[in-house]
Design a protein around this motif. Structure first.
Motif, short mmCIF file in Angstrom:
data_model
loop_
_atom_site.label_atom_id
_atom_site.label_comp_id
_atom_site.label_asym_id
_atom_site.label_seq_id
_atom_site.Cartn_x
_atom_site.Cartn_y
_atom_site.Cartn_z
N ASP A 131 12.70 45.94 -0.79
CA ASP A 131 12.93 46.52 0.53
C ASP A 131 12.91 45.48 1.64
OD1 ASP A 131 13.27 49.08 -0.34
OD2 ASP A 131 11.36 49.84 0.43
N ARG A 183 12.39 48.31 10.25
CA ARG A 183 12.28 49.73 9.86
C ARG A 183 11.62 49.86 8.50
NH1 ARG A 183 16.88 50.50 12.79
NH2 ARG A 183 18.28 49.94 11.11
N ALA A 184 12.03 49.02 7.56
CA ALA A 184 11.42 49.04 6.22
C ALA A 184 9.94 48.66 6.30
CB ALA A 184 12.16 48.09 5.29
N TRP A 243 7.88 49.01 8.93
CA TRP A 243 7.13 50.10 9.56
C TRP A 243 6.99 51.29 8.60
CZ3 TRP A 243 5.57 46.54 12.01
CH2 TRP A 243 6.18 45.87 13.05
N SER A 244 8.00 51.52 7.81
CA SER A 244 7.94 52.60 6.83
C SER A 244 6.81 52.35 5.82
CB SER A 244 9.28 52.74 6.11
OG SER A 244 9.20 53.69 5.10
N TRP A 245 6.71 51.12 5.34
CA TRP A 245 5.64 50.78 4.41
C TRP A 245 4.28 50.85 5.09
CZ3 TRP A 245 6.02 51.24 -0.47
CH2 TRP A 245 7.21 50.95 -1.14
N ARG A 298 3.39 52.78 7.57
CA ARG A 298 3.05 54.20 7.71
C ARG A 298 2.61 54.78 6.38
NH1 ARG A 298 8.02 55.18 10.93
NH2 ARG A 298 8.75 56.03 8.99
N HIS A 299 3.31 54.41 5.31
CA HIS A 299 2.99 54.91 3.98
C HIS A 299 1.54 54.56 3.61
CE1 HIS A 299 3.44 55.82 -0.30
NE2 HIS A 299 2.98 54.61 -0.55
N GLN A 306 5.24 54.17 15.55
CA GLN A 306 6.31 55.08 15.99
C GLN A 306 6.98 54.52 17.24
OE1 GLN A 306 7.27 57.65 14.16
NE2 GLN A 306 8.93 58.04 15.60
N LEU A 327 9.83 52.02 16.52
CA LEU A 327 11.08 52.48 15.91
C LEU A 327 12.17 52.69 16.92
CD1 LEU A 327 9.63 54.95 13.27
CD2 LEU A 327 10.51 52.66 12.89
#
Length: 128
Positions: A69, A83-84, A86-88, A90-91, A125, A128
């Protein structure tokens, strides 16, 4: 150990600010990858008694997914990599928060971690 993880989460806003300042996709990837691995390790260690019995590592398959990613591929912009990232983030924050809620939601330490996760989720958030 949970207190140390909580203390570490307080440093995450500085990490996020630093990553936001980067502009070259390869530099974003180079800097984001260790940070995502670090928060993944924190999530694995939080409320995990096995830490005191032996080695605790994140799974190899998860490491591979994170690397794929966050690897700079042709056509991928720094925005895509962020984005990738921040996604991780958040996960793994979600995992830590879930463990804190399951462990003892009314304890002061768990409440501290839950508040930190909510605050950090709002910071991410905003990125983003």
């Amino acid at each position: 150990l949970n207190s140390m993880v909580s203390d570490t989460l307080e440093l995450l806003p500085a990490c996020i600010s630093y990553l936001q300042a980067l502009s070259d996709p390869s530099v974003v990837s180079f800097c984001a990858l260790p940070q995502v691995m670090a928060i993944a390790t924190l999530a694995e260690c939080y409320a995990n008694r096995r830490v005191f019995l032996g080695v605790v590592k994140i799974r190899k398959g998860l490491v591979a997914r994170i690397i794929l990613d966050l690897a700079p591929t042709s056509g991928q912009t720094e925005a895509d990599l962020r984005r990738a990232t921040w996604s991780w983030f958040r996960h793994f924050l979600s995992q830590i928060c879930s463990k804190a809620q399951a462990e003892s939601p009314r304890s002061p330490e768990s409440e501290r971690v839950i508040k930190q996760c909510i605050k950090l989720g709002a910071v991410i958030q905003g990125c983003l």
